[in-house]
Write a protein that holds these residues in place. Structure first.
Motif, PDB file in Angstrom:
ATOM      1  N   THR A  10      26.294  84.174  64.886  1.00 35.86           N
ATOM      2  CA  THR A  10      25.278  83.553  64.237  1.00 35.86           C
ATOM      3  C   THR A  10      24.911  83.310  63.147  1.00 35.86           C
ATOM      4  O   THR A  10      25.910  83.191  62.146  1.00 35.86           O
ATOM      5  CB  THR A  10      25.070  85.451  63.412  1.00 35.86           C
ATOM      6  N   LEU A  11      24.064  82.699  63.112  1.00 32.30           N
ATOM      7  CA  LEU A  11      23.561  81.434  61.829  1.00 32.30           C
ATOM      8  C   LEU A  11      22.122  81.886  61.847  1.00 32.30           C
ATOM      9  O   LEU A  11      21.167  82.091  62.064  1.00 32.30           O
ATOM     10  CB  LEU A  11      23.660  79.875  62.511  1.00 32.30           C
ATOM     11  N   GLU A  12      21.893  81.537  59.990  1.00 28.50           N
ATOM     12  CA  GLU A  12      20.838  81.247  59.468  1.00 28.50           C
ATOM     13  C   GLU A  12      20.561  80.313  59.375  1.00 28.50           C
ATOM     14  O   GLU A  12      20.454  79.374  59.283  1.00 28.50           O
ATOM     15  CB  GLU A  12      20.830  82.535  57.858  1.00 28.50           C
ATOM     16  N   VAL A  13      18.792  79.930  59.302  1.00 26.95           N
ATOM     17  CA  VAL A  13      18.814  78.090  59.744  1.00 26.95           C
ATOM     18  C   VAL A  13      17.540  77.596  58.994  1.00 26.95           C
ATOM     19  O   VAL A  13      16.788  78.703  59.625  1.00 26.95           O
ATOM     20  CB  VAL A  13      18.786  77.599  60.923  1.00 26.95           C
ATOM     21  N   ASP A  14      17.687  77.760  58.343  1.00 22.08           N
ATOM     22  CA  ASP A  14      16.427  77.530  57.340  1.00 22.08           C
ATOM     23  C   ASP A  14      15.622  78.601  56.771  1.00 22.08           C
ATOM     24  O   ASP A  14      14.625  78.859  57.179  1.00 22.08           O
ATOM     25  CB  ASP A  14      15.118  76.551  58.210  1.00 22.08           C
ATOM     26  N   GLY A  15      16.263  79.396  56.922  1.00 22.80           N
ATOM     27  CA  GLY A  15      15.962  80.803  56.199  1.00 22.80           C
ATOM     28  C   GLY A  15      15.393  81.887  57.258  1.00 22.80           C
ATOM     29  O   GLY A  15      15.428  83.023  57.539  1.00 22.80           O
ATOM     30  N   HIS A  18      19.734  83.495  63.382  1.00 20.46           N
ATOM     31  CA  HIS A  18      19.636  83.493  65.065  1.00 20.46           C
ATOM     32  C   HIS A  18      21.102  83.627  65.536  1.00 20.46           C
ATOM     33  O   HIS A  18      22.446  83.180  65.280  1.00 20.46           O
ATOM     34  CB  HIS A  18      19.631  81.961  65.281  1.00 20.46           C
ATOM     35  N   THR A  19      20.657  84.726  66.762  1.00 18.90           N
ATOM     36  CA  THR A  19      21.938  85.038  67.315  1.00 18.90           C
ATOM     37  C   THR A  19      22.473  84.292  68.620  1.00 18.90           C
ATOM     38  O   THR A  19      21.456  84.504  69.412  1.00 18.90           O
ATOM     39  CB  THR A  19      22.476  86.374  67.091  1.00 18.90           C
ATOM     40  N   VAL A  20      23.274  83.138  68.937  1.00 21.62           N
ATOM     41  CA  VAL A  20      23.834  83.361  69.675  1.00 21.62           C
ATOM     42  C   VAL A  20      24.394  82.096  70.443  1.00 21.62           C
ATOM     43  O   VAL A  20      25.607  82.501  69.992  1.00 21.62           O
ATOM     44  CB  VAL A  20      22.713  81.076  70.117  1.00 21.62           C
ATOM     45  N   ARG A  21      24.990  82.821  71.865  1.00 21.69           N
ATOM     46  CA  ARG A  21      26.004  82.993  72.611  1.00 21.69           C
ATOM     47  C   ARG A  21      25.946  80.724  73.576  1.00 21.69           C
ATOM     48  O   ARG A  21      25.125  80.165  73.927  1.00 21.69           O
ATOM     49  CB  ARG A  21      25.858  83.333  73.832  1.00 21.69           C
ATOM     50  N   VAL A  22      27.381  80.408  72.934  1.00 22.84           N
ATOM     51  CA  VAL A  22      27.039  78.976  72.824  1.00 22.84           C
ATOM     52  C   VAL A  22      29.094  78.602  72.955  1.00 22.84           C
ATOM     53  O   VAL A  22      29.899  79.616  72.769  1.00 22.84           O
ATOM     54  CB  VAL A  22      27.251  78.245  71.307  1.00 22.84           C
ATOM     55  N   ASP A  23      28.535  77.903  73.919  1.00 19.20           N
ATOM     56  CA  ASP A  23      30.015  76.883  74.937  1.00 19.20           C
ATOM     57  C   ASP A  23      30.773  77.064  73.539  1.00 19.20           C
ATOM     58  O   ASP A  23      30.371  75.719  72.986  1.00 19.20           O
ATOM     59  CB  ASP A  23      29.467  75.785  75.161  1.00 19.20           C
ATOM     60  N   ARG A  25      32.820  74.270  72.711  1.00 19.22           N
ATOM     61  CA  ARG A  25      33.040  72.439  72.780  1.00 19.22           C
ATOM     62  C   ARG A  25      31.653  72.085  71.759  1.00 19.22           C
ATOM     63  O   ARG A  25      31.498  70.938  71.618  1.00 19.22           O
ATOM     64  CB  ARG A  25      32.949  72.450  73.598  1.00 19.22           C
ATOM     65  N   VAL A  26      30.360  73.130  71.979  1.00 17.39           N
ATOM     66  CA  VAL A  26      29.028  72.664  71.809  1.00 17.39           C
ATOM     67  C   VAL A  26      29.315  71.851  70.035  1.00 17.39           C
ATOM     68  O   VAL A  26      29.077  73.587  69.076  1.00 17.39           O
ATOM     69  CB  VAL A  26      27.962  73.460  72.064  1.00 17.39           C
ATOM     70  N   THR A  63      28.268  66.549  58.158  1.00 15.51           N
ATOM     71  CA  THR A  63      27.492  65.807  59.111  1.00 15.51           C
ATOM     72  C   THR A  63      27.754  66.493  60.216  1.00 15.51           C
ATOM     73  O   THR A  63      29.311  67.431  60.931  1.00 15.51           O
ATOM     74  CB  THR A  63      28.322  64.827  59.551  1.00 15.51           C
ATOM     75  N   SER A  64      26.484  67.234  60.947  1.00 14.19           N
ATOM     76  CA  SER A  64      26.428  68.765  62.281  1.00 14.19           C
ATOM     77  C   SER A  64      27.139  67.817  62.970  1.00 14.19           C
ATOM     78  O   SER A  64      27.524  68.997  63.917  1.00 14.19           O
ATOM     79  CB  SER A  64      24.581  68.817  61.889  1.00 14.19           C
ATOM     80  N   CYS A  65      27.070  66.605  63.476  1.00 11.83           N
ATOM     81  CA  CYS A  65      27.294  66.449  64.759  1.00 11.83           C
ATOM     82  C   CYS A  65      28.888  66.143  64.665  1.00 11.83           C
ATOM     83  O   CYS A  65      29.325  66.445  66.356  1.00 11.83           O
ATOM     84  CB  CYS A  65      27.780  64.549  65.159  1.00 11.83           C
ATOM     85  N   LEU A  66      29.641  66.724  63.646  1.00 13.65           N
ATOM     86  CA  LEU A  66      31.418  66.406  63.554  1.00 13.65           C
ATOM     87  C   LEU A  66      31.545  68.213  63.963  1.00 13.65           C
ATOM     88  O   LEU A  66      32.873  68.522  64.169  1.00 13.65           O
ATOM     89  CB  LEU A  66      31.835  66.556  62.653  1.00 13.65           C
ATOM     90  N   ALA A  67      31.344  69.178  63.650  1.00 13.60           N
ATOM     91  CA  ALA A  67      30.769  70.079  63.105  1.00 13.60           C
ATOM     92  C   ALA A  67      30.451  70.948  64.759  1.00 13.60           C
ATOM     93  O   ALA A  67      29.786  70.978  65.534  1.00 13.60           O
ATOM     94  CB  ALA A  67      29.766  71.193  61.986  1.00 13.60           C
ATOM     95  N   LEU A  68      31.964  71.884  64.942  1.00 13.53           N
ATOM     96  CA  LEU A  68      31.562  72.685  66.140  1.00 13.53           C
ATOM     97  C   LEU A  68      30.881  74.335  65.882  1.00 13.53           C
ATOM     98  O   LEU A  68      31.461  74.799  64.951  1.00 13.53           O
ATOM     99  CB  LEU A  68      33.113  72.891  67.137  1.00 13.53           C
ATOM    100  N   ALA A  69      30.060  74.528  66.725  1.00 14.01           N
ATOM    101  CA  ALA A  69      29.076  75.399  65.553  1.00 14.01           C
ATOM    102  C   ALA A  69      30.058  76.627  65.848  1.00 14.01           C
ATOM    103  O   ALA A  69      29.927  77.148  64.872  1.00 14.01           O
ATOM    104  CB  ALA A  69      28.527  75.694  67.039  1.00 14.01           C
ATOM    105  N   VAL A  70      30.986  76.842  66.891  1.00 13.49           N
ATOM    106  CA  VAL A  70      31.163  78.092  67.052  1.00 13.49           C
ATOM    107  C   VAL A  70      32.818  78.189  65.383  1.00 13.49           C
ATOM    108  O   VAL A  70      32.764  79.541  64.892  1.00 13.49           O
ATOM    109  CB  VAL A  70      32.609  78.587  67.997  1.00 13.49           C
TER     110      VAL A  70
END
Length: 176
Positions: A10-15, A18-23, A25-26, A63-70
């Motif tokens: 679960t993330l809060e993006v710009d207020g 969102h709850t998502v199931r992610v790989d 490695r994403v 830098t969001s390209c280096l951060a794993l979402a999980v």
């Protein structure tokens, strides 16, 4: 049953929550752009070297390209789009417009998030490599801005205008 390769986060993006199931490695950048449709952060180098994907992650620039979402389950993410809107731009965005701090605009969302984050760091008294007095609150000099923004590249070379925009927005820069 939860697969070993997928995790629900679960993330809060710009207020917005969102709850998502992610790989597992994403990256956070790919989750934002490809799954959530949040296109303010850009995919530039995909190696953390250009800063086009910079967001505020729990209040700090990243830098969001280096951060794993999980790794950021429960995080609050603010993109340039979440810093204001067409009716009420963030002071940094206003200053970028006024000082022509962009040309092609590709790096601009990352530049704006980074500028907001660096002004918050400055306000908190965090020194940079060029800070002369490590015990005091750093002054916002051109050298401080250039050093603190050095992770954000602009291929159009609008750097003098970006520095001027940050100077202009400084009294308002940390406000969201």
């Amino acid at each position: 049953m939860e697969s070993a390769h997928f995790t629900e986060i679960t993330l809060e993006v710009d207020g917005t929550a969102h709850t998502v199931r992610v790989d597992n490695r994403v990256t956070l950048l790919d989750l934002l752009r490809e799954r959530l449709g949040v296109t303010a952060p850009k995919k530039g180098c995909d190696h953390g070297q250009c800063g086009s994907c910079t967001v505020l992650l729990d209040g700090r620039r990243a830098t969001s390209c280096l951060a794993l979402a999980v790794a950021h389950d429960g995080a609050e993410i603010v993109t340039a789009a979440g810093l204001g809107n067409a009716d009420a731009l963030h002071p940094i965005a206003e200053a970028f417009l006024e000082h022509d701090g962009f040309q092609c605009g590709y790096c601009t969302p990352g530049q704006i998030c980074s500028a907001v984050g660096m002004l918050d760091e400055l306000k908190a008294g965090q020194p940079s490599f060029v800070t002369a007095d490590l015990d005091g609150v750093p002054e916002l000099s051109d050298a401080e801005i250039r050093e603190r923004m050095s992770g954000n590249l602009c291929r159009c070379a609008a750097y003098p205008n970006i520095v001027a925009a940050i100077h202009d927005a400084h009294p308002h820069g940390a406000a969201r």
